[in-house]
Design a protein around this motif. Sequence first.
Motif, PDB file in Angstrom:
ATOM      1  N   ALA A 117     -13.208  44.719 -39.143  1.00 22.80           N
ATOM      2  CA  ALA A 117     -12.059  45.638 -39.118  1.00 22.80           C
ATOM      3  C   ALA A 117     -11.487  45.624 -37.701  1.00 22.80           C
ATOM      4  O   ALA A 117     -12.110  46.111 -36.777  1.00 22.80           O
ATOM      5  CB  ALA A 117     -12.486  47.046 -39.523  1.00 22.80           C
ATOM      6  N   PRO A 118     -10.271  45.076 -37.524  1.00 20.48           N
ATOM      7  CA  PRO A 118      -9.743  44.903 -36.170  1.00 20.48           C
ATOM      8  C   PRO A 118      -9.555  46.246 -35.473  1.00 20.48           C
ATOM      9  O   PRO A 118      -9.084  47.202 -36.083  1.00 20.48           O
ATOM     10  CB  PRO A 118      -8.396  44.202 -36.387  1.00 20.48           C
ATOM     11  N   TYR A 119      -9.902  46.311 -34.203  1.00 19.52           N
ATOM     12  CA  TYR A 119      -9.844  47.503 -33.344  1.00 19.52           C
ATOM     13  C   TYR A 119     -10.905  48.528 -33.720  1.00 19.52           C
ATOM     14  O   TYR A 119     -11.279  49.345 -32.896  1.00 19.52           O
ATOM     15  CB  TYR A 119      -8.457  48.165 -33.362  1.00 19.52           C
ATOM     16  N   VAL A 120     -11.395  48.516 -34.952  1.00 21.12           N
ATOM     17  CA  VAL A 120     -12.394  49.503 -35.358  1.00 21.12           C
ATOM     18  C   VAL A 120     -13.791  48.947 -35.101  1.00 21.12           C
ATOM     19  O   VAL A 120     -14.639  49.619 -34.516  1.00 21.12           O
ATOM     20  CB  VAL A 120     -12.211  49.882 -36.844  1.00 21.12           C
ATOM     21  N   THR A 121     -14.033  47.707 -35.511  1.00 19.74           N
ATOM     22  CA  THR A 121     -15.372  47.123 -35.310  1.00 19.74           C
ATOM     23  C   THR A 121     -15.361  45.909 -34.386  1.00 19.74           C
ATOM     24  O   THR A 121     -16.420  45.425 -34.011  1.00 19.74           O
ATOM     25  CB  THR A 121     -16.016  46.705 -36.650  1.00 19.74           C
ATOM     26  N   GLN A 122     -14.193  45.371 -34.091  1.00 16.75           N
ATOM     27  CA  GLN A 122     -14.110  44.210 -33.200  1.00 16.75           C
ATOM     28  C   GLN A 122     -12.667  44.042 -32.737  1.00 16.75           C
ATOM     29  O   GLN A 122     -11.749  44.503 -33.413  1.00 16.75           O
ATOM     30  CB  GLN A 122     -14.533  42.929 -33.922  1.00 16.75           C
ATOM     31  N   PRO A 123     -12.456  43.381 -31.602  1.00 13.00           N
ATOM     32  CA  PRO A 123     -11.074  43.021 -31.265  1.00 13.00           C
ATOM     33  C   PRO A 123     -10.616  41.947 -32.235  1.00 13.00           C
ATOM     34  O   PRO A 123     -11.427  41.157 -32.730  1.00 13.00           O
ATOM     35  CB  PRO A 123     -11.181  42.438 -29.848  1.00 13.00           C
ATOM     36  N   PRO A 124      -9.324  41.919 -32.551  1.00 15.78           N
ATOM     37  CA  PRO A 124      -8.850  40.860 -33.441  1.00 15.78           C
ATOM     38  C   PRO A 124      -9.103  39.476 -32.836  1.00 15.78           C
ATOM     39  O   PRO A 124      -9.189  39.341 -31.618  1.00 15.78           O
ATOM     40  CB  PRO A 124      -7.358  41.141 -33.587  1.00 15.78           C
ATOM     41  N   ILE A 125      -9.222  38.483 -33.693  1.00 15.85           N
ATOM     42  CA  ILE A 125      -9.386  37.103 -33.230  1.00 15.85           C
ATOM     43  C   ILE A 125      -7.984  36.567 -32.950  1.00 15.85           C
ATOM     44  O   ILE A 125      -7.156  36.482 -33.860  1.00 15.85           O
ATOM     45  CB  ILE A 125     -10.069  36.233 -34.303  1.00 15.85           C
ATOM     46  N   ARG A 126      -7.735  36.222 -31.698  1.00 12.84           N
ATOM     47  CA  ARG A 126      -6.381  35.774 -31.324  1.00 12.84           C
ATOM     48  C   ARG A 126      -6.180  34.325 -31.768  1.00 12.84           C
ATOM     49  O   ARG A 126      -7.147  33.606 -32.013  1.00 12.84           O
ATOM     50  CB  ARG A 126      -6.192  35.904 -29.816  1.00 12.84           C
ATOM     51  N   PRO A 127      -4.914  33.911 -31.856  1.00 12.89           N
ATOM     52  CA  PRO A 127      -4.663  32.509 -32.225  1.00 12.89           C
ATOM     53  C   PRO A 127      -5.423  31.557 -31.292  1.00 12.89           C
ATOM     54  O   PRO A 127      -5.486  31.797 -30.086  1.00 12.89           O
ATOM     55  CB  PRO A 127      -3.143  32.374 -32.052  1.00 12.89           C
ATOM     56  N   GLU A 128      -6.034  30.552 -31.878  1.00  8.91           N
ATOM     57  CA  GLU A 128      -6.833  29.527 -31.179  1.00  8.91           C
ATOM     58  C   GLU A 128      -8.174  30.055 -30.681  1.00  8.91           C
ATOM     59  O   GLU A 128      -8.937  29.320 -30.067  1.00  8.91           O
ATOM     60  CB  GLU A 128      -6.058  28.887 -30.012  1.00  8.91           C
ATOM     61  N   ALA A 129      -8.496  31.314 -30.943  1.00  5.51           N
ATOM     62  CA  ALA A 129      -9.821  31.834 -30.577  1.00  5.51           C
ATOM     63  C   ALA A 129     -10.724  31.814 -31.810  1.00  5.51           C
ATOM     64  O   ALA A 129     -10.274  31.501 -32.918  1.00  5.51           O
ATOM     65  CB  ALA A 129      -9.690  33.244 -30.026  1.00  5.51           C
ATOM     66  N   SER A 130     -12.013  32.133 -31.594  1.00  6.16           N
ATOM     67  CA  SER A 130     -12.907  32.198 -32.746  1.00  6.16           C
ATOM     68  C   SER A 130     -13.874  33.361 -32.579  1.00  6.16           C
ATOM     69  O   SER A 130     -13.999  33.941 -31.498  1.00  6.16           O
ATOM     70  CB  SER A 130     -13.656  30.881 -32.929  1.00  6.16           C
ATOM     71  N   PHE A 131     -14.516  33.717 -33.656  1.00  7.43           N
ATOM     72  CA  PHE A 131     -15.484  34.814 -33.664  1.00  7.43           C
ATOM     73  C   PHE A 131     -16.558  34.427 -34.657  1.00  7.43           C
ATOM     74  O   PHE A 131     -16.269  33.930 -35.732  1.00  7.43           O
ATOM     75  CB  PHE A 131     -14.803  36.120 -34.087  1.00  7.43           C
ATOM     76  N   THR A 132     -17.830  34.643 -34.267  1.00  8.78           N
ATOM     77  CA  THR A 132     -18.925  34.278 -35.161  1.00  8.78           C
ATOM     78  C   THR A 132     -19.519  35.520 -35.803  1.00  8.78           C
ATOM     79  O   THR A 132     -19.922  36.454 -35.113  1.00  8.78           O
ATOM     80  CB  THR A 132     -19.998  33.497 -34.392  1.00  8.78           C
ATOM     81  N   TYR A 133     -19.520  35.497 -37.114  1.00  6.89           N
ATOM     82  CA  TYR A 133     -20.116  36.575 -37.895  1.00  6.89           C
ATOM     83  C   TYR A 133     -21.517  36.130 -38.301  1.00  6.89           C
ATOM     84  O   TYR A 133     -21.708  34.999 -38.756  1.00  6.89           O
ATOM     85  CB  TYR A 133     -19.293  36.843 -39.152  1.00  6.89           C
ATOM     86  N   GLU A 134     -22.481  37.013 -38.130  1.00 10.82           N
ATOM     87  CA  GLU A 134     -23.830  36.674 -38.575  1.00 10.82           C
ATOM     88  C   GLU A 134     -24.465  37.909 -39.182  1.00 10.82           C
ATOM     89  O   GLU A 134     -24.469  38.983 -38.592  1.00 10.82           O
ATOM     90  CB  GLU A 134     -24.679  36.167 -37.402  1.00 10.82           C
ATOM     91  N   PHE A 135     -24.972  37.745 -40.400  1.00  7.19           N
ATOM     92  CA  PHE A 135     -25.597  38.891 -41.072  1.00  7.19           C
ATOM     93  C   PHE A 135     -26.468  38.392 -42.218  1.00  7.19           C
ATOM     94  O   PHE A 135     -26.319  37.265 -42.686  1.00  7.19           O
ATOM     95  CB  PHE A 135     -24.531  39.874 -41.587  1.00  7.19           C
ATOM     96  N   ALA A 136     -27.389  39.269 -42.646  1.00  4.76           N
ATOM     97  CA  ALA A 136     -28.183  38.994 -43.839  1.00  4.76           C
ATOM     98  C   ALA A 136     -27.522  39.716 -45.007  1.00  4.76           C
ATOM     99  O   ALA A 136     -26.809  40.699 -44.809  1.00  4.76           O
ATOM    100  CB  ALA A 136     -29.601  39.500 -43.650  1.00  4.76           C
ATOM    101  N   VAL A 137     -27.699  39.215 -46.214  1.00  6.61           N
ATOM    102  CA  VAL A 137     -27.069  39.822 -47.379  1.00  6.61           C
ATOM    103  C   VAL A 137     -28.122  40.604 -48.176  1.00  6.61           C
ATOM    104  O   VAL A 137     -28.995  40.021 -48.800  1.00  6.61           O
ATOM    105  CB  VAL A 137     -26.347  38.767 -48.242  1.00  6.61           C
ATOM    106  N   PRO A 138     -28.039  41.942 -48.143  1.00  7.35           N
ATOM    107  CA  PRO A 138     -29.106  42.737 -48.741  1.00  7.35           C
ATOM    108  C   PRO A 138     -29.111  42.733 -50.270  1.00  7.35           C
ATOM    109  O   PRO A 138     -30.162  42.897 -50.879  1.00  7.35           O
ATOM    110  CB  PRO A 138     -28.837  44.153 -48.214  1.00  7.35           C
ATOM    111  N   ASP A 139     -27.932  42.551 -50.877  1.00  8.13           N
ATOM    112  CA  ASP A 139     -27.813  42.770 -52.317  1.00  8.13           C
ATOM    113  C   ASP A 139     -27.219  41.560 -53.019  1.00  8.13           C
ATOM    114  O   ASP A 139     -26.359  40.883 -52.466  1.00  8.13           O
ATOM    115  CB  ASP A 139     -26.896  43.979 -52.575  1.00  8.13           C
ATOM    116  N   ALA A 140     -27.669  41.341 -54.253  1.00 14.72           N
ATOM    117  CA  ALA A 140     -27.070  40.275 -55.066  1.00 14.72           C
ATOM    118  C   ALA A 140     -25.734  40.753 -55.625  1.00 14.72           C
ATOM    119  O   ALA A 140     -25.447  41.951 -55.627  1.00 14.72           O
ATOM    120  CB  ALA A 140     -28.024  39.906 -56.200  1.00 14.72           C
ATOM    121  N   GLY A 141     -24.923  39.818 -56.081  1.00 10.81           N
ATOM    122  CA  GLY A 141     -23.693  40.207 -56.764  1.00 10.81           C
ATOM    123  C   GLY A 141     -22.484  39.377 -56.379  1.00 10.81           C
ATOM    124  O   GLY A 141     -22.563  38.458 -55.580  1.00 10.81           O
TER     125      GLY A 141
END
Length: 469
Positions: free
Chosen positions: A108-132
């Motif tokens: 969520a931009p500004y709420v949980t992270q700064p937005p990813i600007r053009p030509e920039a990148s951001f790495t998301y890493e997490f485990a998935v607790p639930d099936a579906g």
Amino acid sequence: MLRGDGVYRRTLLIAGTGAALASLARPHLLRAATGALEKTLSAGEGRVQIAPKPYPPTAVWCYDGSVPGPEIRIRQGERVRIAVENRLPQNTTVHWHGIRVPNTMDGAPYVTQPPIRPEASFTYEFAVPDAGTYWYHSHDHSSEQIGRGLYGAFVIEEHDPPPVDRDVLWVLGDFRLLPDAGIAGGFGNPMEMAMSGRVGNTVTIEGRVRDRFPVRAGERIRLRLVNAAAARIFGLEFTGHRPLVVALDGQPIEPHAPDGSRVVLAPAQRVDLVLDMTGQAGSTATVRDTFYEGLAYKLIDIAYSGEKPLRAQPPAPFAELPRNTMPEPDVSKAQRHEVTLTGGMMGGMGMMGGMMGGAMWAINGVVVPGGDMRHMQPILTLTRGKSYILSIDNRTAWHHPMHLHGHSFRVVTRNGKETRYRAWRDTVLMPPRERAEIAFVADNPGDWMFHCHILDHQDGGMMSVIRVA
Ligand code: C2O
Ligand code: CU
């Protein structure tokens, strides 16, 4: 006996456009030293054949060159590490809709992270607790970026998937195309914003207008439906068939026939169906969308092959899927909060809720001007680990699919009456003038967005933050 093809996939796999309707051949991805399944996801411009030929391909914004983006399919409990590269002309983020990720990975931009600007990148890493069945999508300039194609499915398989013959994914999309198959501009039109939002004119399954869904008599299909449209609500009728609802928004539910035999799917919602192909070899049956009165149309034809039925008798009744890991809210001790939805066009009465800076919708009287997420203060602060009931009152003349990030909740009442299944959801459809109560344990700390998933309404101010402290 029956085994779904979903059973065998142990790694993060990618499917190209339409692969879910064809046979499955997907490249594998590497497992990093940390055990996470790794992939890069590139948001950028592309060209895809959305409308049938002889229409030309459509210029879109998409992930890895396809609409929908690559299907991410892993197993419950696994970890992913996804590097998002922004090749768009504007900021972006990716939200993993419905997956209970840690707050900093929520996109969520500004709420949980700064937005990813053009030509920039951001790495998301997490485990998935639930099936579906879940999905991912852009969360910056959402109505335009999703409206141009930035979305994809995220399927998390059970440790022991249920027996089915085929596991089929239909990501439903809705585009507004010009006669030359280009995407119409005019995003954020205030008139549409104050009404139903930008409903398109071209409904797609897995990124294209589809004519036929080939099946074989006697087979049992798990059909995963994802509504990735910016505003369109679907109400699907499977003529001559009896679909069973087995999961909503990824969460298992007692298998049951949908209300009025119609499968309703608001933007962002998912429904897993079990569909027994009970028709005759060689026959066809139409799937119709009848949600908007007077605007029914054929979505696709189920087309039976001439082969003899896969089995003589229908398979055994489908057993309820194993439940996921959400803590059970204690409804008797839960603290209750009122959430009021106002605004929009009201028939003859004009606009309610004012037009401050283009905002025309409000949650608890708070409008977020121009959908700007930079300075949002929480409307509620909840205590981690406690049970809560939000009593949502839709005082508008329009439907609103309300989505809470970071949590799944039970829908416990509608208009004061207990619901039959107390469904777990992450997005609850609020029809005009309805009240619904949702219950959950605030167990995931952080600032979480709570907003309407009709993206023009979100941009028109119908968004908020709920803090779990
Ligand atoms: Cu699917 Cu806040 O979004
Ligand atoms: Cu809305």
